[in-house]
Design a protein around this motif. Structure first.
Motif, PDB file in Angstrom:
ATOM      1  N   UNK A 360       0.917  -1.321  -0.172  1.00 59.06           N
ATOM      2  CA  UNK A 360      -0.231  -0.113  -0.107  1.00 59.06           C
ATOM      3  C   UNK A 360       0.636   1.046   0.261  1.00 59.06           C
ATOM      4  N   UNK A 545      -7.524   8.789  -3.896  1.00 58.33           N
ATOM      5  CA  UNK A 545      -8.125   8.009  -5.294  1.00 58.33           C
ATOM      6  C   UNK A 545      -6.747   6.346  -5.361  1.00 58.33           C
ATOM      7  N   UNK A 547      -4.716   5.668  -3.290  1.00 60.63           N
ATOM      8  CA  UNK A 547      -5.353   3.977  -2.236  1.00 60.63           C
ATOM      9  C   UNK A 547      -6.064   3.657  -3.381  1.00 60.63           C
ATOM     10  N   UNK A 548      -8.025   4.283  -3.406  1.00 63.82           N
ATOM     11  CA  UNK A 548      -8.864   2.919  -3.436  1.00 63.82           C
ATOM     12  C   UNK A 548      -8.360   2.610  -5.142  1.00 63.82           C
ATOM     13  N   UNK A 550      -4.863   1.369  -6.079  1.00 64.45           N
ATOM     14  CA  UNK A 550      -4.618   0.293  -5.327  1.00 64.45           C
ATOM     15  C   UNK A 550      -5.207  -0.830  -4.947  1.00 64.45           C
ATOM     16  N   UNK A 551      -6.209  -0.679  -4.285  1.00 70.26           N
ATOM     17  CA  UNK A 551      -6.956  -1.777  -3.594  1.00 70.26           C
ATOM     18  C   UNK A 551      -8.059  -2.593  -4.531  1.00 70.26           C
ATOM     19  N   UNK A 555      -6.937  -6.251  -5.290  1.00 68.17           N
ATOM     20  CA  UNK A 555      -7.091  -6.990  -4.992  1.00 68.17           C
ATOM     21  C   UNK A 555      -8.890  -7.642  -6.139  1.00 68.17           C
TER      22      UNK A 555
END
Lengths: 707, 53
Positions: A360, A545, A547-548, A550-551, A555
């Motif tokens: 992260x 943005x 961080x999102x 990256x998710x 995943x």
């Protein structure tokens, strides 16, 4: 003569029976002669209360209307420097005459119009009398009165006072009240001063108890910034509110003085003269008298039809060249810094951890935000160059040059200012379309404005251009991208004006302030303001943005059974393609293949809807997550290994034209007051982007095959 | 250790999600100015009485 006048049929039924006229003008403009012509012998001299300044009053009857004329003292401005100016100004504000007749020495027009501009700012009914027009003519000065009158939105009458020429026309105009119902008038003082005026005006409207101050709040705000003693005294009637207002005025004056390096009243006066100069350009011809000042000499070249546009294009090229030339070393330093930061965190991370938090921080936050922050020097340098051009007075000339082109394509010349603002950010650009009076002009400008390359797209170009194009091609390539945006905006505007938004255009005045050397402090303040906004955006919206995204890029993970036996590189590729972003990108990939894009570009383009810089952040995350064999390589190297130069050019073209960010979409809806136009802009631009990129890529591929 | 890592990661992502949604919502409704500068434009603040919309 009065008897003869009364025979004229009065065809304006709503004309009042009595009209109060205030006669104003510069000393020696021939005001007294006009006063005598208007009133004949029926006049008397009075002292204005409290001062020894004489005021002459007179009256006459014309077309069943009694015209009462007050001859105000001769003044050069409405600033309360002298008793005469104070008397003239107080009379106009307190007595509120039905009409003001400003007598102007036509042979000395630009200086005399200074007072007229101040009357116009007061929003009072005004008639301009160009007196001594015979002398002006003898000096070789000719006027296009209709054009100037239409630009100033004020009736203008040519007169020769000592021969009683023009009196009849003046009387007719005075009694026909509709002739001088002007819309709100405003001189553009530049965004720094206009912002301060807005703040003070807002405070006056909210807190000042005096009704006439609230009514003329903008005028009083300007006067307070000019440090007008009388205005300050008036505000002080209410100690509670005045304290805060005057504190703000002090703050505003200091800010303006810091930016311009001189007193605010000097800058304001210059801007008024700039307005006058802009209005007179093209309306007044000097055949015998040569203009001598330096600004005029420079303007003769810069505003000429032959050199104007080429010089503008060269100027833009120089700006981009400097941006790249000076920015590259700083970008390399930041790039190295963020790579070092990622490597250091990876190396000190405790062994045996799940690695999710490390990913992260390193891939998501440093890869995303760091990728965007790397281009901070480019942003700051570009806005430093634009600030120099603005503060020197060149940008106003650029607007003037573009006005001719704008008119040819059917776009209102005033549209250039919002379009120019659009180079910074489309949102204030769209809001600036409010200066356009006609709905068709406004909507056309608003809809094409996102085609002007905003500051948020610059990091995309700054990432891609050095990665794919040799050093000597970098500045021309950026110049080409900006020019493509401008040409497309112009083409689309012409199309819209010829189809959806047909209509007439209204004339307007573009200010031409005198040239001045920008202050270092002023340029640095503007540069820092832009840089700060960029850092703030990177630390808030882009961080979130990243961080999102990256998710979405991490995943879900593929089942362990599928990753067994794969090399680390293959494993990362599988993980990425298994993620939400990977799956989404692969779903839309068939539609993007004809443009030369793969799923990674597709997912970054979707992320860019939140803010254009997110495109860079998303690419940073995707390549940080997927690439394992070459951790040391920069994002540019990774991109160069994955795409062709043609694809890279197409990426820039697509991001330039495609749907604007969410904030632009929202402001378009708000300003057009219609979801229809917001969606039209959104899908129209995306469709256009697809079409143009498809054509460029397919033709480019075909040509490259032949070569 | 792994539990803590996951906990921090989830908290960070949830916070980011909250702020992005809030920021986009406020931009879209004009409550927070534009994403460009995050400030509300003075012309909007004062209702821009100069030029009626």
């Amino acid at each position: 003569m009065a008897d003869k006048d009364t025979d004229i049929i009065n065809n304006t039924p709503d004309t009042p029976k009595k009209i109060n006229v205030a006669l104003a003008g510069n000393p020696n403009s021939g005001k007294t002669t006009i006063f005598n012509n208007l009133t004949g012998a029926r006049q008397h001299v009075a002292n204005y209360p409290g001062v020894t300044v004489e005021v002459k009053e007179g009256k006459r009857t014309y077309r069943d209307t009694t015209i009462e004329v007050v001859d105000l003292p001769g003044t050069y401005s409405l600033t309360a420097y002298s008793k005469e100016e104070l008397v003239a100004r107080n009379y106009i504000i307190e007595q509120q005459p039905d009409v003001i007749v400003d007598v102007i020495d036509a042979s000395n027009l630009e200086r005399n119009l200074y007072l007229a501009v101040q009357f116009m700012e007061l929003d009072v009914p005004l008639i301009l009398v160009f007196n001594q027009s015979d002398i002006a003519e003898k000096r070789g000065i000719s006027f296009d009165i209709n054009k100037l009158s239409s630009l100033l939105d004020t009736p203008i009458i040519l007169s020769v006072g000592n021969k009683n020429i023009g009196t009849q026309e003046l009387l007719d105009t005075i009694v026909t009240r509709t002739a001088y119902c002007r819309e709100h008038f405003s001189v553009g003082y530049g965004k720094d001063i206009d912002n301060e005026i807005d703040i003070i005006r807002h405070m006056l409207e909210q807190t000042c108890p005096l009704e006439f101050v609230q009514e003329k709040s903008k005028w009083f705000a300007i006067k307070l910034i000019e440090d007008d003693e009388e205005a300050v005294k008036l505000i002080q009637v209410d100690p509670d509110s005045s304290c805060r207002i005057l504190e703000q005025v002090d703050h505003s004056r200091t800010k303006i003085r810091t930016i311009y390096g001189t007193d605010p009243e000097v800058v304001i006066a210059e801007r008024r003269y700039g307005f006058i100069s802009g209005a007179c350009q093209g309306c007044i011809q000097y055949s015998a008298e040569q203009r001598h000042n330096m600004s005029d000499k420079i303007d003769n070249i810069i505003l000429s039809k032959a050199f104007g546009v080429p010089l503008f294009l060269v100027m833009m090229y120089v700006v981009f060249w400097l941006t790249f030339k000076m920015g590259t070393p700083f970008i390399s330093i930041l790039d190295t810094f963020f790579s070092w930061m990622g490597d250091t965190i990876s190396s000190v991370w405790p062994a045996g951890s799940a690695g999710i938090l490390k990913s992260l921080i390193v891939d998501g936050i440093i890869g995303g935000v760091g990728g965007v922050l790397t281009f901070l020097p480019t942003i700051m340098l570009l806005f430093m160059a634009i600030s120099i051009l603005e503060d020197s007075g060149y940008m106003a000339r650029a607007a003037f040059i573009m006005d001719r082109t704008m008119n040819k394509i059917g776009l209102h010349g005033k549209s250039f200012i919002p379009l120019l603002t659009g180079f910074g950010c489309s949102v204030p650009g769209i809001m600036a379309t409010r200066t356009l009076e006609h709905e068709h002009d406004r909507l056309t400008t608003m809809l094409v404005l996102p085609l002007i390359s905003c500051g948020a797209r610059l990091p995309i170009y700054a990432l891609i251009i050095p990665a794919f194009f040799p050093h000597h091609w970098q500045a021309p390539m950026l110049w080409v991208i900006y020019i493509v945006g401008i040409l497309l905006a112009v083409g689309c505007a012409k199309l819209l004006r010829a189809s959806l938004f047909r209509g007439e255009q209204t004339p307007f005045v573009l200010e031409l302030p005198p040239y001045r050397v920008p202050t270092v402090k002023g340029v640095l303040i503007h540069m820092w303001e832009k840089g700060y906004m960029y850092i703030k955006k990177a630390g808030t919206l882009i961080l979130g943005m990243s961080i999102i995204l990256w998710v979405f890029s991490t995943f879900p993970n593929p089942p362990e059974s599928r990753t067994q036996g794969l090399t680390p590189a293959e494993q990362h590729q599988l993980e990425m393609s298994y993620s939400m972003a990977g799956r989404f990108g692969q779903t839309i990939e068939p539609a993007l293949k004809p443009l030369g894009f793969d799923w990674r570009i597709g997912s970054a383009l979707v992320g860019a809807l939140a803010a254009k810089e997110v495109f860079v952040a998303q690419l940073g995350i995707i390549f940080a997550v997927t690439e394992t064999d070459d951790e040391e390589a920069s994002l540019r190297t990774k991109l160069r290994n994955s795409y062709s130069s043609l694809s890279a050019f197409c990426i820039m073209i697509f991001t330039l034209i495609s749907a604007p960010c969410i904030a632009t979409f929202a402001v378009t809806k708000k300003e057009s007051n219609s979801w229809r136009w917001a969606f039209f802009q959104f899908f129209g631009l995306t469709g256009l982007a697809y079409l143009v990129t498809l054509i460029v890529y397919q033709i480019g591929s075909f040509v490259l095959k032949l070569v | 250790m792994a539990f803590l890592e996951w906990g921090i990661t989830i908290a960070v992502v949830a916070t980011a999600l909250f702020f992005v949604i809030r920021s986009v919502y406020r931009s879209a409704t004009g409550k927070d100015g534009c994403a460009g500068c995050g400030k509300q434009c003075p012309s909007r603040k004062s209702g821009n009485p100069d030029k009626p919309q």
